[in-house]
Design a protein around this motif. Structure first.
Motif, PDB file in Angstrom:
ATOM      1  N   ARG A   1       2.257   0.632  -5.878  1.00  0.00           N
ATOM      2  CA  ARG A   1       3.609   1.089  -6.223  1.00  0.00           C
ATOM      3  C   ARG A   1       4.202   1.803  -5.032  1.00  0.00           C
ATOM      4  O   ARG A   1       3.508   2.449  -4.281  1.00  0.00           O
ATOM      5  N   LEU A   2       5.508   1.711  -4.917  1.00  0.00           N
ATOM      6  CA  LEU A   2       6.183   2.456  -3.849  1.00  0.00           C
ATOM      7  C   LEU A   2       7.101   3.482  -4.441  1.00  0.00           C
ATOM      8  O   LEU A   2       7.612   3.381  -5.485  1.00  0.00           O
TER       9      LEU A   2
ATOM     10  N   ASN B   1       2.477   7.628  -7.548  1.00  0.00           N
ATOM     11  CA  ASN B   1       2.443   6.818  -6.336  1.00  0.00           C
ATOM     12  C   ASN B   1       1.061   6.214  -6.145  1.00  0.00           C
ATOM     13  O   ASN B   1       0.432   6.411  -5.126  1.00  0.00           O
ATOM     14  N   THR B   2       0.586   5.500  -7.131  1.00  0.00           N
ATOM     15  CA  THR B   2      -0.735   4.874  -7.043  1.00  0.00           C
ATOM     16  C   THR B   2      -0.630   3.619  -6.199  1.00  0.00           C
ATOM     17  O   THR B   2       0.456   3.049  -6.047  1.00  0.00           O
ATOM     18  N   PRO B   3      -1.734   3.140  -5.640  1.00  0.00           N
ATOM     19  CA  PRO B   3      -1.685   1.943  -4.818  1.00  0.00           C
ATOM     20  C   PRO B   3      -1.015   0.804  -5.569  1.00  0.00           C
ATOM     21  O   PRO B   3      -1.250   0.576  -6.745  1.00  0.00           O
TER      22      PRO B   3
ATOM     23  N   GLU C   1      -3.856  10.888  -3.590  1.00  0.00           N
ATOM     24  CA  GLU C   1      -3.513  10.137  -4.807  1.00  0.00           C
ATOM     25  C   GLU C   1      -3.547  11.036  -6.040  1.00  0.00           C
ATOM     26  O   GLU C   1      -2.746  10.868  -6.947  1.00  0.00           O
TER      27      GLU C   1
ATOM     28  N   ASP D   1      -0.310  12.877  -6.456  1.00  0.00           N
ATOM     29  CA  ASP D   1       0.867  12.028  -6.614  1.00  0.00           C
ATOM     30  C   ASP D   1       0.521  10.843  -7.516  1.00  0.00           C
ATOM     31  O   ASP D   1       0.489   9.711  -7.072  1.00  0.00           O
TER      32      ASP D   1
ATOM     33  N   ARG E   1       0.845  -1.194   0.000  1.00  0.00           N
ATOM     34  CA  ARG E   1       0.000   0.000   0.000  1.00  0.00           C
ATOM     35  C   ARG E   1       0.880   1.243   0.000  1.00  0.00           C
ATOM     36  O   ARG E   1       1.925   1.289   0.629  1.00  0.00           O
ATOM     37  N   THR E   2       0.413   2.238  -0.686  1.00  0.00           N
ATOM     38  CA  THR E   2       1.105   3.517  -0.731  1.00  0.00           C
ATOM     39  C   THR E   2       1.085   4.136   0.662  1.00  0.00           C
ATOM     40  O   THR E   2       0.090   4.043   1.378  1.00  0.00           O
ATOM     41  N   GLU E   3       2.179   4.778   1.034  1.00  0.00           N
ATOM     42  CA  GLU E   3       2.249   5.466   2.315  1.00  0.00           C
ATOM     43  C   GLU E   3       2.314   6.971   2.084  1.00  0.00           C
ATOM     44  O   GLU E   3       2.996   7.433   1.176  1.00  0.00           O
ATOM     45  N   TYR E   4       1.585   7.702   2.903  1.00  0.00           N
ATOM     46  CA  TYR E   4       1.580   9.161   2.851  1.00  0.00           C
ATOM     47  C   TYR E   4       1.899   9.711   4.235  1.00  0.00           C
ATOM     48  O   TYR E   4       1.431   9.173   5.237  1.00  0.00           O
TER      49      TYR E   4
ATOM     50  N   ALA F   1      -4.163   2.475   1.396  1.00  0.00           N
ATOM     51  CA  ALA F   1      -3.006   3.296   1.757  1.00  0.00           C
ATOM     52  C   ALA F   1      -2.726   3.194   3.250  1.00  0.00           C
ATOM     53  O   ALA F   1      -3.575   2.738   4.021  1.00  0.00           O
TER      54      ALA F   1
END
Length: 194
Positions: A193-194, A189-191, A183, A186, A18-21, A64
């Motif tokens: 992908r890191l 940086n979609t779910p 999202e 960015d 999961r993408t991190e913010y 995320a």
């Protein structure tokens, strides 16, 4: 048939990460920042005390993970908030919608200051109007008007979400909309992908 079942179970690979913010969470003392974040993390709310300084929580959502830096809201701490803004990708502002006029005015000034801060002015904002379960809670329209959100936040991406710890579905809905805004800014940086 067994091969198909084995292939389905075995060959999928690990789930997509999961993408991190990185998000900064601010609001006055007593607005409910710690309570909401603790509930979102499915932790016990029995021993919550006002945050002095800051604390960081990784708040998991389906698509995320939000690394939330919660900053204390006391008078003597608010003057240091800007030192913790760097690297933030979004802002969660929690306000007590049932607070006194004086506290509401102070929250309004802090929100205005945050919306205009050079490190935050281009970021998405989630404004959580907490304590909606209390009789003295102001409506979203009253908050929007009092905080002058329409003219002040013009050009900003923001969400005003009513909530309370008694209705965590509303809190989760607000954060999911907030993640959608994150999202949008960015797209690389979609779910998954890191």
């Amino acid at each position: 048939m067994d091969f198909l079942c084995f292939r389905t179970l075995c060959c999928k690979g690990p789930p997509s990460p999961r993408t991190e913010y990185d998000v900064v969470c601010v609001g006055l003392t007593g607005s409910g920042k710690s309570s909401l974040l603790t509930q979102l993390c499915s932790e016990s709310t029995d021993s919550i005390i006002p945050t002095t300084g800051f604390r960081i929580k990784a708040v998991p959502f389906q698509n995320a993970i939000l690394n939330v830096k919660e900053l204390g809201g006391a008078d003597n701490i608010r003057k240091y908030w800007s030192r913790y803004y760097q690297g933030s990708q979004g802002v969660a502002f929690v306000l007590d919608s049932a607070s006194s006029e004086d506290d509401l005015e102070m929250a309004r000034n802090e929100l205005h200051s945050a919306l205009q801060h050079p490190q935050l002015c281009t970021l998405p904002f989630l404004i959580l109007a907490n304590h909606q379960d209390k009789p003295a809670a102001r409506s979203l329209q009253e908050i929007k008007k009092y905080f002058e959100l329409e003219p002040l936040a013009r050009g900003h991406r923001w969400i005003l979400q009513p909530c309370s710890v008694e209705n965590m579905d509303a809190v989760k809905e607000g954060f999911n909309q907030f993640i959608n805004l994150l999202e949008e800014i960015d797209p690389e940086n979609t779910p998954g992908r890191l």
